[in-house]
Design an enzyme around this catalytic site. Sequence first.
Site, PDB file in Angstrom:
ATOM      1  N   ASP A   1       0.852  -1.186   0.000  1.00  0.00           N
ATOM      2  CA  ASP A   1       0.000   0.000   0.000  1.00  0.00           C
ATOM      3  C   ASP A   1       0.891   1.241   0.000  1.00  0.00           C
ATOM      4  OD1 ASP A   1      -3.229   0.525   0.945  1.00  0.00           O
ATOM      5  OD2 ASP A   1      -1.825   2.207   1.073  1.00  0.00           O
TER       6      ASP A   1
ATOM      7  N   ASN B   1     -12.929  -3.030   2.596  1.00  0.00           N
ATOM      8  CA  ASN B   1     -13.885  -1.929   2.616  1.00  0.00           C
ATOM      9  C   ASN B   1     -14.826  -2.110   1.432  1.00  0.00           C
ATOM     10  OD1 ASN B   1     -12.548  -0.773   4.835  1.00  0.00           O
ATOM     11  ND2 ASN B   1     -11.116   0.318   3.501  1.00  0.00           N
TER      12      ASN B   1
ATOM     13  N   GLN C   1     -14.256   2.678   1.096  1.00  0.00           N
ATOM     14  CA  GLN C   1     -13.625   2.187  -0.139  1.00  0.00           C
ATOM     15  C   GLN C   1     -13.387   3.378  -1.063  1.00  0.00           C
ATOM     16  OE1 GLN C   1     -15.686  -0.918  -2.315  1.00  0.00           O
ATOM     17  NE2 GLN C   1     -13.986  -1.156  -3.764  1.00  0.00           N
TER      18      GLN C   1
ATOM     19  N   VAL D   1     -10.915   2.903  -3.915  1.00  0.00           N
ATOM     20  CA  VAL D   1     -10.524   2.353  -5.214  1.00  0.00           C
ATOM     21  C   VAL D   1     -11.494   1.208  -5.523  1.00  0.00           C
ATOM     22  CG1 VAL D   1      -8.714   1.270  -6.589  1.00  0.00           C
ATOM     23  CG2 VAL D   1      -8.090   2.967  -4.832  1.00  0.00           C
TER      24      VAL D   1
ATOM     25  N   HIS E   1     -10.239  -5.329  -3.247  1.00  0.00           N
ATOM     26  CA  HIS E   1      -8.912  -5.559  -2.654  1.00  0.00           C
ATOM     27  C   HIS E   1      -9.058  -5.927  -1.186  1.00  0.00           C
ATOM     28  CE1 HIS E   1      -9.898  -1.254  -2.518  1.00  0.00           C
ATOM     29  NE2 HIS E   1      -9.275  -1.197  -1.359  1.00  0.00           N
ATOM     30  N   ILE E   2      -8.150  -6.782  -0.757  1.00  0.00           N
ATOM     31  CA  ILE E   2      -8.052  -7.158   0.653  1.00  0.00           C
ATOM     32  C   ILE E   2      -6.830  -6.452   1.216  1.00  0.00           C
ATOM     33  CG2 ILE E   2      -7.746  -9.037   2.305  1.00  0.00           C
ATOM     34  CD1 ILE E   2      -8.842 -10.949   0.142  1.00  0.00           C
ATOM     35  N   HIS E   3      -7.049  -5.621   2.243  1.00  0.00           N
ATOM     36  CA  HIS E   3      -5.917  -5.037   2.969  1.00  0.00           C
ATOM     37  C   HIS E   3      -5.352  -6.110   3.896  1.00  0.00           C
ATOM     38  CE1 HIS E   3      -6.765  -0.640   2.251  1.00  0.00           C
ATOM     39  NE2 HIS E   3      -7.985  -1.101   2.046  1.00  0.00           N
TER      40      HIS E   3
HETATM   41  P1  AMP Z   1      -9.708   1.503   0.091  1.00  0.00           P
HETATM   42  O1  AMP Z   1      -9.864   2.786   0.868  1.00  0.00           O
HETATM   43  O2  AMP Z   1     -10.123   0.291   0.857  1.00  0.00           O
HETATM   44  O3  AMP Z   1     -10.336   1.591  -1.279  1.00  0.00           O
HETATM   45  O4  AMP Z   1      -8.142   1.319  -0.093  1.00  0.00           O
HETATM   46  C1  AMP Z   1      -7.432   1.789  -1.181  1.00  0.00           C
HETATM   47  C2  AMP Z   1      -5.993   1.711  -0.794  1.00  0.00           C
HETATM   48  O5  AMP Z   1      -5.215   1.840  -1.957  1.00  0.00           O
HETATM   49  C3  AMP Z   1      -5.531   2.810   0.172  1.00  0.00           C
HETATM   50  O6  AMP Z   1      -5.031   2.218   1.356  1.00  0.00           O
HETATM   51  C4  AMP Z   1      -4.460   3.557  -0.614  1.00  0.00           C
HETATM   52  O7  AMP Z   1      -3.390   3.976   0.193  1.00  0.00           O
HETATM   53  C5  AMP Z   1      -4.023   2.502  -1.627  1.00  0.00           C
HETATM   54  N1  AMP Z   1      -3.468   3.018  -2.865  1.00  0.00           N
HETATM   55  C6  AMP Z   1      -3.958   4.020  -3.628  1.00  0.00           C
HETATM   56  N2  AMP Z   1      -3.179   4.191  -4.719  1.00  0.00           N
HETATM   57  C7  AMP Z   1      -2.190   3.278  -4.641  1.00  0.00           C
HETATM   58  C8  AMP Z   1      -1.070   2.961  -5.454  1.00  0.00           C
HETATM   59  N3  AMP Z   1      -0.808   3.619  -6.596  1.00  0.00           N
HETATM   60  N4  AMP Z   1      -0.241   1.970  -5.051  1.00  0.00           N
HETATM   61  C9  AMP Z   1      -0.493   1.306  -3.896  1.00  0.00           C
HETATM   62  N5  AMP Z   1      -1.531   1.547  -3.095  1.00  0.00           N
HETATM   63  C10 AMP Z   1      -2.366   2.535  -3.444  1.00  0.00           C
END
Ligand code: AMP
Length: 112
Positions: A30, A85, A92, A94, A98-100
């Site tokens: 991340d 999320n 959320q 993106v 995705h799984i954090h």
């Molecule tokens: P969410 O809020 O669950 O959609 O998480 C999206 C995650 O993507 C966040 O923790 C961001 O820090 C991460 N993120 C956004 N852009 C990038 C990127 N280019 N490379 C790696 N992680 C990213």
Amino acid sequence: MAETLFSKIIQRQIPADIIYEDDQALAFRDINPQAPVHFLVIPKKPIAKLSDASDGDQALLGYLLLVANKVAAQEGLTDFRLNVNNGAGASQTVFHLHIHVLGGRPFSWPPG
Ligand code: AMP
């Protein structure tokens, strides 16, 4: 599904610190880590969010958990937290599933 940051990472259109890849899944660190170890596991299949997954995705969803497990071990984690999320109201940002995976520090419960 519309192009997202993560589909661009899959296609190598934007850089990422990729730590695992196979034909179905990708894991990368991340960019804004919330723990000493924080990586994301994504399917290569474009599913916008968990609630868009269907019965046909059963094996893929299970597989992503196994990838999370494998990469957590690769990162030296024994205790770790998974977080998904689902939707803007759940933070959320993106819209590619995705799984954090977070580790390397204690985690409290309940989450915020
Ligand atoms: P969410 O809020 O669950 O959609 O998480 C999206 C995650 O993507 C966040 O923790 C961001 O820090 C991460 N993120 C956004 N852009 C990038 C990127 N280019 N490379 C790696 N992680 C990213």
